[in-house]
Motif scaffolding. Structure first.
Motif, short mmCIF file in Angstrom:
data_model
loop_
_atom_site.label_atom_id
_atom_site.label_comp_id
_atom_site.label_asym_id
_atom_site.label_seq_id
_atom_site.Cartn_x
_atom_site.Cartn_y
_atom_site.Cartn_z
N VAL A 129 35.11 32.60 46.81
CA VAL A 129 35.62 33.36 45.85
C VAL A 129 35.85 32.23 44.32
O VAL A 129 35.51 32.35 43.44
CB VAL A 129 36.65 34.18 45.98
CG1 VAL A 129 36.94 34.97 44.83
CG2 VAL A 129 36.37 35.14 47.21
N LEU A 130 36.93 31.29 44.75
CA LEU A 130 37.20 30.56 43.74
C LEU A 130 36.29 29.13 43.71
O LEU A 130 36.30 28.13 44.59
CB LEU A 130 38.52 29.99 44.03
CG LEU A 130 39.21 28.95 42.92
CD1 LEU A 130 39.46 30.01 41.74
CD2 LEU A 130 40.61 28.32 43.69
N GLY A 131 35.19 29.37 42.95
CA GLY A 131 34.26 28.30 42.90
C GLY A 131 33.79 28.19 41.65
O GLY A 131 34.56 27.48 40.56
N THR A 132 32.34 28.35 41.24
CA THR A 132 31.93 27.78 39.85
C THR A 132 32.63 28.77 38.78
O THR A 132 32.23 28.58 37.53
CB THR A 132 30.39 28.19 39.92
OG1 THR A 132 30.11 29.38 40.57
CG2 THR A 132 29.82 26.80 40.81
N GLY A 133 33.19 29.93 39.11
CA GLY A 133 33.75 30.88 38.10
C GLY A 133 34.71 29.95 36.91
O GLY A 133 34.49 30.27 35.96
N VAL A 134 35.37 29.18 37.61
CA VAL A 134 36.17 28.23 36.64
C VAL A 134 35.67 27.18 36.22
O VAL A 134 36.53 26.70 35.14
CB VAL A 134 37.61 27.70 37.65
CG1 VAL A 134 38.50 29.00 37.89
CG2 VAL A 134 36.96 27.03 38.80
N ILE A 135 34.54 26.76 36.47
CA ILE A 135 33.54 25.92 35.90
C ILE A 135 33.26 26.45 34.39
O ILE A 135 33.47 25.58 33.23
CB ILE A 135 32.44 25.43 36.35
CG1 ILE A 135 33.12 24.60 37.74
CG2 ILE A 135 31.92 24.48 35.60
CD1 ILE A 135 31.82 24.31 38.90
N ALA A 136 32.72 27.52 34.39
CA ALA A 136 31.80 27.94 33.01
C ALA A 136 32.51 29.26 32.49
O ALA A 136 32.20 29.56 31.33
CB ALA A 136 30.34 27.79 32.97
N LEU A 137 32.67 30.18 33.36
CA LEU A 137 32.78 31.75 32.99
C LEU A 137 34.10 31.93 32.09
O LEU A 137 33.90 32.89 31.49
CB LEU A 137 32.85 32.46 34.13
CG LEU A 137 31.64 32.47 34.78
CD1 LEU A 137 31.65 33.63 36.07
CD2 LEU A 137 30.45 33.19 33.86
N PRO A 138 35.25 31.21 31.98
CA PRO A 138 36.09 31.73 30.98
C PRO A 138 35.68 31.25 29.58
O PRO A 138 36.03 32.11 28.79
CB PRO A 138 37.23 30.39 31.57
CG PRO A 138 37.18 30.22 32.92
CD PRO A 138 35.56 30.27 33.05
N ALA A 139 34.77 30.30 29.57
CA ALA A 139 34.02 30.15 28.10
C ALA A 139 33.09 31.38 27.74
O ALA A 139 33.01 31.69 26.51
CB ALA A 139 33.39 28.85 27.89
N LEU A 140 32.25 31.61 28.65
CA LEU A 140 31.27 32.79 28.47
C LEU A 140 31.98 34.27 28.42
O LEU A 140 31.69 34.87 27.28
CB LEU A 140 30.50 32.90 29.61
CG LEU A 140 29.44 31.79 29.95
CD1 LEU A 140 28.76 32.18 31.27
CD2 LEU A 140 28.75 31.46 28.89
N ALA A 141 33.21 34.42 28.93
CA ALA A 141 33.81 35.67 28.93
C ALA A 141 34.67 35.59 27.55
O ALA A 141 34.60 36.54 26.59
CB ALA A 141 34.75 35.75 29.82
N ALA A 142 35.10 34.39 27.26
CA ALA A 142 35.92 34.34 25.72
C ALA A 142 34.95 34.57 24.63
O ALA A 142 35.22 35.17 23.72
CB ALA A 142 36.62 33.11 25.66
N GLU A 143 33.87 34.00 24.81
CA GLU A 143 32.71 34.26 23.88
C GLU A 143 32.16 35.67 23.66
O GLU A 143 32.03 36.11 22.57
CB GLU A 143 31.27 33.28 24.08
CG GLU A 143 30.32 33.37 23.22
CD GLU A 143 29.10 32.54 23.56
OE1 GLU A 143 28.33 32.49 22.75
OE2 GLU A 143 29.11 32.19 24.78
#
Length: 440
Positions: free
Chosen positions: A35-49
């Motif tokens: 679960v805690l994997g690639t989500g913290v690499i890129a998705l905070p930026a994509l979701a904030a966008e």
């Protein structure tokens, strides 16, 4: 065919004792890695966008959803510890066709999602050492080789490796959040919803990728020493760890990075720069590799076991069946996953489409698996229990996620059609062979 996958078995029947070797900590580490994997690499930026600071609402909603969803699948895994995972539960509840649909959706989602995860990590490495697309491709290939080799030696080795990886990445994320905390500014929360509140819905659809994984370890339920006791404990530990870390990283990304968060492809690296200073791109690249390796390791382990179970049950060719029993290594299924993931990686690089479509295609498959798994739980788990109530809550939330995923559900629908077509052709061949035997 084991009792847990026999469609004629009563729903309340328990399978025989397990002879697996996974401990609670190793199981929790596999959960965290899934679960805690690639989500913290890129998705905070994509979701904030997509939604601005309001993306925090999407993060919180999915953390809250994780509790009943994880509890539902842990209850099913403890009751039916079988390599088929959600496919087994669908068979018990709805028959072999539903089982095949779930199995195909999950099994063929992993080779689609693995290239996206590997590309995320490769981008971090390229930013640190240069080399552009060649570095991205080489990193992706290296990740596929390492994960395949680890699982080829058996799930015990994978579990021990996962425990080490998960501990390291948790320590790194805590360091990034704590070091950057002095730079947090409450003013970065305004305006909170610059794109409107409805933007939270597509942001949540993207973030499903970050929370996919609560079903993955059910395929390894039979590998636990004591599934009925250890699987729920491992799940509970993972829910707390994952929820706290995701919210901390997402909140730090918004409060520390401000409006620039939506324009960054490496928000974790930027948090480390703000908090520690200096040139730490190599450290950020190492973090990306650890996160991606953990995710891919857990999914390859679970999907390889699933492929073997599908071959055993007739939903895939019998060639896949080797390694379906607890303690066995499903090397044939693992080899197919690795080959398909390698093809997917090359296709993405040659087409230059980027990983985002693969993320949404993969999450479309996962929410379909979740929906069928929760529906099966409503039929299999005892009514009136806490587990049954969790399944009710989880199903309602997953249906909402299906609607948010939109047309990317076409991919799991196509896989479902392929699964049903394979079953029909396979049964026709079996009937024809029986007729020829009778004639002769």
């Amino acid at each position: 065919m084991s009792p847990s996958t026999n469609a004629s078995s009563p729903p309340g029947r328990q399978p025989g004792p397990s002879h697996g070797s996974l401990t609670v900590l190793q199981g929790a580490a596999l959960y965290v890695g899934a679960v805690l994997g690639t989500g913290v690499i890129a998705l905070p930026a994509l979701a904030a966008e997509v939604a601005g600071p309001a993306s925090l609402v999407a993060w919180l909603a999915l953390v809250v959803l994780s509790a009943p969803l994880a509890a539902t699948f842990a209850a099913l895994g403890a009751r039916y510890p079988d390599a088929g995972g959600v496919a087994t539960y669908a068979r018990q509840a709805f028959g072999p066709r539903a089982s095949a649909i779930v199995g195909w959706c999950f099994y063929f989602a992993v080779p689609a999602g693995a290239p996206a995860a590997a590309i995320f990590a490769g981008a971090y490495v390229a930013a640190a050492v240069g080399g552009g697309e060649q570095t991205v491709l080489a990193t992706s290939a290296a990740l596929l080789i390492v994960v395949t080799a680890a699982n080829a030696f058996g799930v015990t080795i994978s579990g021990r490796m996962q425990l080490i990886l998960s501990s390291l990445l948790v320590a790194l994320l805590v360091t990034a959040v704590a070091a950057s905390a002095p730079h947090a500014r409450a003013g970065n929360l305004h305006p909170f919803a610059p794109h409107g509140w409805l933007a939270v819905v597509p942001a949540a659809a993207l973030l499903v990728w970050s929370f996919a994984g609560w079903e993955a370890i059910t395929h390894l339920a039979g590998e636990f020493k004591h599934p009925a006791r250890d699987l729920p404990r491992a799940s509970a530990i993972a829910v707390v760890v994952v929820g706290v870390l995701y919210l901390a990283v997402a909140l730090a990304s918004v409060l520390v990075l401000g409006p620039s968060a939506g324009r960054l492809s490496a928000p974790l690296a930027e948090l480390l720069v703000r908090g520690i200073g200096g040139n730490i791109r190599l450290l950020a690249a190492g973090a990306a590799l650890l996160l991606t390796l953990g995710t891919m390791n857990a999914y390859f382990a679970g999907a390889a076991k699933l492929g073997a179970a599908l071959g055993r049950d007739g939903a895939l060719p019998a060639w896949f069946a080797a390694g379906s029993l607890a303690g066995d290594v499903p090397r044939r299924s693992l080899a197919v996953i690795c080959a398909l993931a390698a093809i997917g990686t090359l296709a993405v690089e040659l087409a230059g489409v980027g990983p985002k479509p693969l993320v949404l295609l993969t999450t479309g498959s996962f929410v379909t698996v979740y929906a069928l798994g929760c529906a099966a739980a409503l039929r299999l788990l005892p009514r009136g229990t806490a587990a049954h109530r969790c399944a009710q809550c989880a199903l309602a939330c997953v249906v909402a996620l299906c609607l948010a995923t939109g047309w990317f559900l076409l991919w799991p629908l196509a896989m479902s059609a392929c699964a049903l077509l394979y079953l029909r052709v396979s049964r026709r061949r079996t009937r024809d062979a029986a007729v020829r035997c009778d004639v002769s």
